[in-house]
Scaffold this motif. Structure first.
Motif, short mmCIF file in Angstrom:
data_model
loop_
_atom_site.label_atom_id
_atom_site.label_comp_id
_atom_site.label_asym_id
_atom_site.label_seq_id
_atom_site.Cartn_x
_atom_site.Cartn_y
_atom_site.Cartn_z
N THR A 21 0.86 -1.18 0.00
CA THR A 21 0.00 0.00 0.00
C THR A 21 0.89 1.23 0.00
O THR A 21 1.60 1.49 0.99
N VAL A 22 0.89 1.98 -1.12
CA VAL A 22 1.78 3.13 -1.25
C VAL A 22 1.07 4.29 -1.92
O VAL A 22 0.10 4.11 -2.67
N TYR A 23 1.59 5.47 -1.65
CA TYR A 23 1.00 6.72 -2.14
C TYR A 23 2.11 7.58 -2.72
O TYR A 23 3.19 7.72 -2.12
N LEU A 24 1.86 8.17 -3.90
CA LEU A 24 2.83 9.04 -4.57
C LEU A 24 2.35 10.48 -4.47
O LEU A 24 1.51 10.91 -5.26
N PRO A 25 2.84 11.23 -3.49
CA PRO A 25 2.34 12.61 -3.30
C PRO A 25 2.46 13.48 -4.53
O PRO A 25 1.60 14.33 -4.78
N ALA A 26 3.52 13.30 -5.31
CA ALA A 26 3.73 14.16 -6.48
C ALA A 26 2.57 14.09 -7.46
O ALA A 26 2.30 15.05 -8.18
N ALA A 27 1.85 12.96 -7.48
CA ALA A 27 0.72 12.80 -8.40
C ALA A 27 -0.58 12.50 -7.67
O ALA A 27 -1.61 12.29 -8.31
#
Length: 426
Positions: free
Chosen positions: A374-380
């Motif tokens: 479970t991961v999140y890419l703040p830039a997008a």
């Protein structure tokens, strides 16, 4: 390096990959067809294809992620199915959410090989070391409330810890305590695999760790260790004044609206769920694991969730902000969580119970029979969740990492998730 709860060792020998799944996939998985599909792209979705697809020129306004066009969707379908085949994965669910760029939700293969029941996005799953993100969030809530301090020594909360007067809660959460990892103790491995339904207490788990000398002085270096999170669970109970499962429910799960996420206190597993398959057994043969008791992992890896709750949690844990826009963790404390010093892995840092792998913030999880990412890419503002029902490595790599790497190579080529497994940390 594997950073999941359920990697056990028999002495100095890694106890994973002692057997590979060789049972052919049946039903929908045999043909490679997705058994559950939900997409929100810009056009109707054609049937999936495993044929190579040319890269799409479409990208997000920031250039961080590609738009989930029909061509990209077909490319994802083919890639996920290829990883499944190569790694002998029975079933997998993938969720990818890219605001303004489309949504991709797919399940492939089978949830249970005995009856061919298909994998589907609504299944509960054991999330292993993703539990660490919830335990550390509970700790950070207590920090914000002034009931605990990150630089408090663990000895203030738990007696009998080697170097307990020197190891801080921050060093435990950041995997820099120097304590021995109890899951690497041969006696623990034998006790667990000889009776996977047996319950363990936190103190029993710590006893396996404390038989061993400390590995290095506190704060000296990064060393992934489940013992750290067992100690933090006891600290949360002491500072929070209630059982850790109740504190996490009341102060983390309920505010975030995570109705399908729970901290089990026994082997109970809500329906519907997938059967799990592992080679981490006393005999080395592959066994079913859905009924195994996760108490041995406790606050390091016992929790249960599902795809949609983990979608919500990915952004919440990475930002400290609840779905309704209110604050779960104060900005100052969240900043400390996301301070991710380098690890021994190129391109990966570890903060307080959380990874930053090439810009993707979150955690993976593994325990016998199940893996998750479970991961999140703040830039997008993009979210990726991968859930599967085996933890058996393929050529020394965890299958969840294989999926994460293959998917991000397509959708975020500037941010490719890679977390190699190394036997020294199993």
């Amino acid at each position: 390096m594997t950073h999941a709860c359920g990697r056990l060792r028999r002495g100095a020998v890694t106890a994973t990959a002692v057997g590979m799944l060789t049972v052919p996939l049946t039903g929908p998985a045999a043909s490679g067809a997705p058994v559950s599909v939900r997409t929100a792209a810009t056009a109707p979705q054609p049937p999936p294809s495993t044929a190579p697809q040319p890269p799409s020129p479409s990208a997000s306004p920031t250039g961080e992620v590609r738009t989930l066009t029909p061509a990209v969707t077909r490319q994802l379908d083919g890639t996920v199915q290829q990883v499944m085949r190569e790694a002998n994965v029975p079933g997998v669910s993938v969720g990818l959410w890219t605001p303004g760029q489309g949504t991709y939700i797919r399940s492939f293969g089978v949830a249970d090989k005995s009856n061919g029941r298909p994998m589907s996005p609504d299944l509960y799953t054991r999330i292993g070391s993703e539990t660490k993100t919830f335990t550390v969030t509970a700790l950070l809530k207590l920090v914000d409330e002034g009931k605990a301090g990150l630089d408090d020594p663990i000895g203030r909360y738990v007696a009998g810890v080697p170097n307990g007067d020197r190891i801080t809660l921050r060093e435990l959460a950041g995997m820099r305590s120097g304590l021995f990892n109890y899951t690497e103790d041969p006696g623990f491995f034998k006790a667990f695999t000889s009776d996977p339904q047996r319950p363990f207490t936190p103190r029993q788990l710590l006893a396996y760790a404390f038989k061993h000398p400390v590995l290095f002085p506190p704060g000296q270096k990064f060393s992934y260790c489940n013992t750290n999170l067992i100690l933090l669970g006891l600290a949360v109970e002491k500072a929070g004044g209630k059982p850790v499962q109740d504190y996490i429910h009341d102060n983390v799960l309920a505010p975030a609206g995570l109705r399908h996420t729970l901290f089990p206190t026994d082997a109970a597993f809500p329906d519907p769920h997938a059967q799990g398959y592992t080679g981490q057994t006393a005999t080395g043969k592959v066994e079913d694991t859905a009924g195994w008791n996760p108490s041995w992992a406790w606050t390091a890896g016992a929790m249960i969730s599902d795809l949609d709750d983990l979608r919500v949690w990915a952004r919440t844990v990475a930002t400290g902000v609840l779905p309704d826009g209110t604050t779960l963790i104060s900005p100052a404390t969240q900043k400390q969580r996301l301070t991710t010093p380098p690890t021994t892995i190129p391109g990966a840092g570890y903060g307080l119970g959380i990874f930053d792998v090439q810009g993707w913030i979150g955690h993976n999880g593994s325990l016998p029979g199940y893996e998750s990412l479970t991961v999140y890419l703040p830039a997008a503002q993009a979210t990726l969740v991968v859930l599967l029902n085996t933890d058996i490595d393929h050529n020394g790599a965890e299958p969840s990492t294989l999926f994460g790497e293959a998917i991000t190579k397509i959708v975020s080529p500037g941010h490719v998730f890679s977390l190699p497994a190394q036997p020294a940390a199993r």
